[in-house]
Design an enzyme around this catalytic site. Structure first.
Site, mmCIF file in Angstrom:
data_model
loop_
_atom_site.group_PDB
_atom_site.id
_atom_site.type_symbol
_atom_site.label_atom_id
_atom_site.label_comp_id
_atom_site.label_asym_id
_atom_site.label_seq_id
_atom_site.Cartn_x
_atom_site.Cartn_y
_atom_site.Cartn_z
ATOM 1 N N ASN A 1 37.699 41.474 31.458
ATOM 2 C CA ASN A 1 37.367 40.439 30.482
ATOM 3 C C ASN A 1 37.014 41.150 29.178
ATOM 4 O O ASN A 1 36.517 42.289 29.206
ATOM 5 C CB ASN A 1 36.194 39.613 31.002
ATOM 6 C CG ASN A 1 36.528 38.969 32.345
ATOM 7 O OD1 ASN A 1 37.242 37.978 32.421
ATOM 8 N ND2 ASN A 1 36.036 39.574 33.429
ATOM 9 N N GLU B 1 39.092 35.745 28.668
ATOM 10 C CA GLU B 1 38.827 35.889 30.106
ATOM 11 C C GLU B 1 40.069 36.220 30.936
ATOM 12 O O GLU B 1 41.087 35.512 30.861
ATOM 13 C CB GLU B 1 38.212 34.614 30.687
ATOM 14 C CG GLU B 1 36.701 34.672 30.767
ATOM 15 C CD GLU B 1 36.130 33.668 31.743
ATOM 16 O OE1 GLU B 1 36.556 33.642 32.917
ATOM 17 O OE2 GLU B 1 35.281 32.873 31.297
ATOM 18 N N ARG B 2 39.928 37.294 31.713
ATOM 19 C CA ARG B 2 40.940 37.638 32.727
ATOM 20 C C ARG B 2 41.097 36.455 33.699
ATOM 21 O O ARG B 2 40.118 35.860 34.080
ATOM 22 C CB ARG B 2 40.450 38.869 33.478
ATOM 23 C CG ARG B 2 41.263 39.266 34.670
ATOM 24 C CD ARG B 2 40.694 40.460 35.370
ATOM 25 N NE ARG B 2 39.490 40.131 36.148
ATOM 26 C CZ ARG B 2 38.993 40.962 37.071
ATOM 27 N NH1 ARG B 2 39.540 42.155 37.274
ATOM 28 N NH2 ARG B 2 37.902 40.624 37.769
ATOM 29 N N CYS C 1 31.382 34.856 38.841
ATOM 30 C CA CYS C 1 31.401 33.976 37.668
ATOM 31 C C CYS C 1 29.972 33.518 37.413
ATOM 32 O O CYS C 1 29.392 32.786 38.226
ATOM 33 C CB CYS C 1 32.311 32.786 37.939
ATOM 34 S SG CYS C 1 32.364 31.610 36.585
ATOM 35 N N GLY C 2 29.398 33.947 36.306
ATOM 36 C CA GLY C 2 27.995 33.631 36.022
ATOM 37 C C GLY C 2 27.789 32.167 35.695
ATOM 38 O O GLY C 2 26.901 31.515 36.255
ATOM 39 N N CYS D 1 31.306 32.752 28.696
ATOM 40 C CA CYS D 1 31.513 33.573 29.901
ATOM 41 C C CYS D 1 30.153 34.135 30.301
ATOM 42 O O CYS D 1 29.562 34.928 29.558
ATOM 43 C CB CYS D 1 32.502 34.689 29.594
ATOM 44 S SG CYS D 1 32.816 35.769 31.001
ATOM 45 N N GLY D 2 29.663 33.726 31.453
ATOM 46 C CA GLY D 2 28.302 34.080 31.861
ATOM 47 C C GLY D 2 28.118 35.563 32.157
ATOM 48 O O GLY D 2 27.173 36.195 31.650
HETATM 49 N N1 LIG Z 1 37.388 35.548 34.693
HETATM 50 C C1 LIG Z 1 36.405 36.426 35.334
HETATM 51 C C2 LIG Z 1 35.578 35.653 36.374
HETATM 52 C C3 LIG Z 1 34.821 34.507 35.745
HETATM 53 C C4 LIG Z 1 33.856 34.990 34.721
HETATM 54 C C5 LIG Z 1 33.246 33.916 33.829
HETATM 55 N N2 LIG Z 1 33.770 32.581 33.926
HETATM 56 C C6 LIG Z 1 31.733 33.900 33.963
HETATM 57 O O1 LIG Z 1 31.088 32.882 33.657
HETATM 58 O O2 LIG Z 1 31.169 34.965 34.358
HETATM 59 C C7 LIG Z 1 37.126 37.570 36.029
HETATM 60 O O3 LIG Z 1 38.165 37.338 36.626
HETATM 61 O O4 LIG Z 1 36.589 38.681 35.969
#
Ligand SMILES: N[C@H](CCC[C@H](N)C(=O)O)C(=O)O
Length: 258
Positions: free
Chosen positions: A170, A188-189, A74-75, A198-199
């Site tokens: 995602n 988002e998954r 998670c970025g 979403c980073g």
């Molecule tokens: N939901 C994403 C993980 C968090 C990604 C997102 N919150 C970010 O900032 O990168 C997944 O299960 O692939």
């Protein structure tokens, strides 16, 4: 036993944060993680992040999606964790930590966190979309009506459809604004809805846009529902390295559940 919880947000992607250096949090209790992330019955967040000790690095990151399951990188969460580590006095202004996708370097100054992301050596270009992994899997496609389309319907159809199916991906929808500025909305998954940012997603969009020639710049601005992020990278013989995700990370709340 009283447990202290913190909340941080990075451009609207929000997280319950726990100082788990004493290893007291039950990592296998999926239902409890989902309860803490529930926006009605719990604290409410897109995800939950544990800060843990590491033998050689400043700390270790463990990330859970709002559905309670541990997930990939998670970025925005990584950026918030750097700010959290500074608030706890674990670091000052720079750090190196381990996450599920490997080692990350980071720096923090005036609330802006620069997080180094993993190198990207493989970008899959299809007729109407791009797929790549920036620590989490990302499907990237253009969306002309980016302000008004139904992201939950369109995003979940792609996320659960072939070739992603139950494991999923995602889904990032993009509109180009200038030669180095894109609007991004992400389904988002593991949240199974749109998040305000979403980073790993905007990192994927920046790299994808460069890969398909929509930008020649190696510093890209991404406008998301929750604010603005910047991604910088080097590109050489088909690979992306020195990839940095840059943006604000803010403390929201500290409290206890008894
Ligand atoms: N939901 C994403 C993980 C968090 C990604 C997102 N919150 C970010 O900032 O990168 C997944 O299960 O692939």
């Amino acid at each position: 036993m009283k447990q202290t919880f913190y909340k941080y947000q990075g451009t609207g992607n929000d997280f319950v944060m726990i100082d788990n250096r004493q290893q007291i949090f039950d990592k296998n209790d999926t239902k409890h993680v989902a309860f803490l992330c529930d926006r009605r019955f719990g604290i409410g967040a897109d995800g939950l992040i544990l800060l843990e000790n590491h033998d050689t690095l400043d700390f270790k990151m463990v990330y859970y999606n709002a559905d309670g399951n541990e997930s990939t990188m998670c970025g925005n969460g990584g950026r918030c964790l750097v700010a959290f580590a500074k608030q706890l006095g674990v670091i000052t202004d720079t750090c190196s930590f381990e996450a599920i996708d490997g080692l990350h370097n980071a720096s923090i100054e005036n609330g802006i966190v620069k997080l180094q992301m993993q190198d990207v050596d493989t970008v899959e270009k299809y007729d109407n979309h791009v797929f790549l992994n920036t620590g989490s899997p990302h499907h990237v496609q253009f969306e002309s009506d980016i302000e008004a389309f139904d992201i939950k319907i369109k995003g979940s159809k792609i996320r659960y459809g072939a070739p992603y199916n139950q494991v999923g991906t995602n889904v990032n929808f993009v509109k180009q604004l200038t030669d180095s500025h894109f609007k991004v909305r992400t389904y988002e998954r593991g949240v199974e809805d749109e998040t305000l940012s979403c980073g790993t997603g905007v990192t994927a969009v920046a790299i994808a846009m460069h890969y398909i020639g929509k930008t020649k710049k190696n510093h890209v601005k991404l406008s998301v529902q929750g604010g603005e992020l910047h991604v910088t990278f080097d590109f050489e013989s088909g690979s992306y390295s020195n990839v940095w995700l840059i943006g604000p990370a803010s403390f929201v709340f500290k409290g206890e559940l008894v």
